[in-house]
Enzyme design. Structure first.
Site, PDB file in Angstrom:
ATOM      1  N   SER A 150      77.559   1.350  43.188  1.00 16.90           N
ATOM      2  CA  SER A 150      77.035   2.401  44.069  1.00 16.90           C
ATOM      3  C   SER A 150      77.536   3.728  43.535  1.00 16.90           C
ATOM      4  O   SER A 150      78.660   3.800  43.027  1.00 16.90           O
ATOM      5  CB  SER A 150      77.545   2.210  45.493  1.00 16.90           C
ATOM      6  OG  SER A 150      77.241   3.367  46.259  1.00 16.90           O
ATOM      7  N   TYR A 172      84.584   0.003  50.804  1.00 17.95           N
ATOM      8  CA  TYR A 172      83.312   0.014  50.065  1.00 17.95           C
ATOM      9  C   TYR A 172      83.515   0.636  48.684  1.00 17.95           C
ATOM     10  O   TYR A 172      83.097   0.103  47.666  1.00 17.95           O
ATOM     11  CB  TYR A 172      82.265   0.798  50.873  1.00 17.95           C
ATOM     12  CG  TYR A 172      80.858   0.711  50.316  1.00 17.95           C
ATOM     13  CD1 TYR A 172      80.046  -0.388  50.584  1.00 17.95           C
ATOM     14  CD2 TYR A 172      80.348   1.719  49.505  1.00 17.95           C
ATOM     15  CE1 TYR A 172      78.754  -0.467  50.073  1.00 17.95           C
ATOM     16  CE2 TYR A 172      79.054   1.650  48.991  1.00 17.95           C
ATOM     17  CZ  TYR A 172      78.267   0.555  49.281  1.00 17.95           C
ATOM     18  OH  TYR A 172      76.991   0.472  48.766  1.00 17.95           O
TER      19      TYR A 172
HETATM   20  N1  LIG Z   1      70.943   1.156  50.335  1.00 18.88           N
HETATM   21  C1  LIG Z   1      71.716   2.019  49.725  1.00 18.88           C
HETATM   22  O1  LIG Z   1      71.662   3.238  49.991  1.00 18.88           O
HETATM   23  C2  LIG Z   1      72.670   1.554  48.646  1.00 18.88           C
HETATM   24  C3  LIG Z   1      73.237   2.526  47.791  1.00 18.88           C
HETATM   25  C4  LIG Z   1      74.099   2.099  46.786  1.00 18.88           C
HETATM   26  C5  LIG Z   1      74.382   0.753  46.629  1.00 18.88           C
HETATM   27  N2  LIG Z   1      73.810  -0.156  47.472  1.00 18.88           N
HETATM   28  C6  LIG Z   1      74.134  -1.576  47.237  1.00 18.88           C
HETATM   29  O2  LIG Z   1      72.939  -2.282  46.992  1.00 18.88           O
HETATM   30  C7  LIG Z   1      73.116  -3.668  47.339  1.00 18.88           C
HETATM   31  C8  LIG Z   1      71.926  -4.143  48.140  1.00 18.88           C
HETATM   32  O3  LIG Z   1      71.892  -3.483  49.396  1.00 18.88           O
HETATM   33  P1  LIG Z   1      70.545  -3.050  50.137  1.00 18.88           P
HETATM   34  O4  LIG Z   1      70.475  -1.576  50.074  1.00 18.88           O
HETATM   35  O5  LIG Z   1      69.396  -3.856  49.634  1.00 18.88           O
HETATM   36  O6  LIG Z   1      70.931  -3.438  51.652  1.00 18.88           O
HETATM   37  P2  LIG Z   1      70.406  -4.623  52.628  1.00 18.88           P
HETATM   38  O7  LIG Z   1      71.366  -4.635  53.748  1.00 18.88           O
HETATM   39  O8  LIG Z   1      68.976  -4.420  52.917  1.00 18.88           O
HETATM   40  O9  LIG Z   1      70.522  -5.947  51.731  1.00 18.88           O
HETATM   41  C9  LIG Z   1      71.751  -6.611  51.488  1.00 18.88           C
HETATM   42  C10 LIG Z   1      71.500  -8.108  51.592  1.00 18.88           C
HETATM   43  O10 LIG Z   1      72.736  -8.803  51.318  1.00 18.88           O
HETATM   44  C11 LIG Z   1      72.888  -9.833  52.276  1.00 18.88           C
HETATM   45  N3  LIG Z   1      74.325 -10.145  52.413  1.00 18.88           N
HETATM   46  C12 LIG Z   1      75.278  -9.380  53.007  1.00 18.88           C
HETATM   47  N4  LIG Z   1      76.455 -10.011  52.985  1.00 18.88           N
HETATM   48  C13 LIG Z   1      76.248 -11.191  52.346  1.00 18.88           C
HETATM   49  C14 LIG Z   1      77.109 -12.280  52.012  1.00 18.88           C
HETATM   50  N5  LIG Z   1      78.414 -12.292  52.364  1.00 18.88           N
HETATM   51  N6  LIG Z   1      76.580 -13.341  51.335  1.00 18.88           N
HETATM   52  C15 LIG Z   1      75.259 -13.354  50.998  1.00 18.88           C
HETATM   53  N7  LIG Z   1      74.410 -12.356  51.315  1.00 18.88           N
HETATM   54  C16 LIG Z   1      74.904 -11.282  51.978  1.00 18.88           C
HETATM   55  C17 LIG Z   1      72.268  -9.274  53.543  1.00 18.88           C
HETATM   56  O11 LIG Z   1      71.919 -10.282  54.491  1.00 18.88           O
HETATM   57  C18 LIG Z   1      71.059  -8.525  52.993  1.00 18.88           C
HETATM   58  O12 LIG Z   1      69.925  -9.353  52.900  1.00 18.88           O
HETATM   59  C19 LIG Z   1      74.460  -3.725  48.053  1.00 18.88           C
HETATM   60  O13 LIG Z   1      75.453  -4.198  47.165  1.00 18.88           O
HETATM   61  C20 LIG Z   1      74.750  -2.285  48.413  1.00 18.88           C
HETATM   62  O14 LIG Z   1      76.143  -2.025  48.523  1.00 18.88           O
HETATM   63  C21 LIG Z   1      72.968   0.209  48.472  1.00 18.88           C
END
Ligand SMILES: NC(=O)c1ccc[n+]([C@@H]2O[C@H](COP(=O)([O-])OP(=O)(O)OC[C@H]3O[C@@H](n4cnc5c(N)ncnc54)[C@H](O)[C@@H]3O)[C@@H](O)[C@H]2O)c1
Length: 286
Positions: A150, A172
């Site tokens: 991130s 985080y």
């Molecule tokens: N959305 C943002 O702004 C953003 C920015 C930077 C990084 N990220 C990173 O991107 C990645 C994906 O996130 P996203 O934005 O798609 O969010 P999201 O919440 O839509 O998707 C995350 C998915 O991971 C699953 N999950 C959570 N904990 C889990 C576990 N212990 N075991 C298995 N599955 C699990 C959730 O059920 C969900 O389906 C994450 O690592 C997040 O930190 C997101």
């Protein structure tokens, strides 16, 4: 011929958001998919995680591309669950070439705060390592490992009194920095086997994680119950380009590239897909 034709990809957190998008894009480019997701909430997080129906929808979308998918409920904090899904998946699909370790949770405002700290470290750092370690025995020359960091990992929010600098929010950053360092070291060790490992760092991405109450509160600490309409005008602060967020497919396109032979000599890379966010907030250097 697709860019990852005939390969098999393991994607964690695949029920929705970026994980779903990665699974579908990789399938469109010719890969079969092994997908896992927790499919229930983590109590300390103040927002909803995916459900089994979401994972089933990912499976439908992958199958529509004509590729195969094994989609199972599993928690990345539990290494044994991942090993078991991978053993069954590889037995069915025959091989493993790509790992996209991207399941994650956003701990800002998590409660109780120190439980949120543990849950974020366990999911975002240990869970990422679990997924990669479980996959390593199946990987061979040409394989590609990608972890999701991130741009938050590149900023020094933890040192400030900014919103999000609470235990879950700091966890985080610690977790994302830790996985970046882990992938860096791993890439060094597996290069001799011609296996690659890289980190992709998204900025604000338009998923349920960003579009959640805790995130709205991080962007609008002046309001008690901020809504999307309150938070969205502030989202552009994260990027140098005048955009509120990127879309999941913007990350998926980087994932497909790193997974493909086009990137065959790219390893140990920290690839930002961030609309210039790092340029604006570059106080941490990886
Ligand atoms: N959305 C943002 O702004 C953003 C920015 C930077 C990084 N990220 C990173 O991107 C990645 C994906 O996130 P996203 O934005 O798609 O969010 P999201 O919440 O839509 O998707 C995350 C998915 O991971 C699953 N999950 C959570 N904990 C889990 C576990 N212990 N075991 C298995 N599955 C699990 C959730 O059920 C969900 O389906 C994450 O690592 C997040 O930190 C997101």
């Amino acid at each position: 011929m697709g860019r990852v034709e005939g390969k098999v990809a393991f994607v964690t957190g695949a029920a929705r958001g970026q994980g779903r998008s990665h699974a579908v894009r990789l399938a469109e480019e010719g890969a079969d998919i092994i997908a896992v997701d927790i499919c229930h909430d983590i109590e300390s997080m103040g927002y909803r995680l995916a459900r089994r129906e979401d994972l089933d929808e990912t499976a439908n979308l992958v199958e529509k591309t004509g590729r195969r998918i094994i989609a199972e409920q599993a928690d990345v904090r539990e290494a044994a669950q991942l090993r078991s899904v991978l053993a069954a998946g590889v037995a069915e699909l025959g091989r493993l070439d790509i790992v996209v370790a991207q399941a994650g949770i956003a701990g800002m405002s998590g409660n109780p705060p120190w439980q949120a700290w543990s849950d974020v470290i366990d999911t975002n750092l240990i869970g990422t390592i679990n997924a990669i370690q479980a996959a390593l025995p199946y990987l061979d020359e040409g394989a590609s490992i990608i972890a999701t960091g991130s741009t938050a990992a590149l900023m020094d929010v933890a040192k400030t009194d900014q919103p999000g600098a609470d235990p879950g929010g700091i966890a985080y950053i610690v977790a994302k920095r830790g996985l970046s360092q882990y992938v860096h070291e791993l890439a060094t060790h597996i290069a001799a086997r011609k296996i690659r490992a890289n980190v992709v760092h998204p900025t604000n991405c338009n998923t349920d994680m960003l579009q959640s109450e805790p995130m709205y509160r991080a962007f609008r600490p002046d309001l008690e119950h901020p809504t999307r309409a309150d938070a969205e005008p502030v989202f552009p602060v994260q990027q140098a380009m005048p955009i509120p967020f990127i879309e999941p497919v913007d990350i998926s396109n980087a994932i497909v590239f790193l997974a493909s032979e086009e990137a065959r000599y790219i390893t140990g890379m920290q690839l930002r897909v961030d609309g210039g966010g790092y340029l604006k907030w570059y106080d941490y250097h990886i």
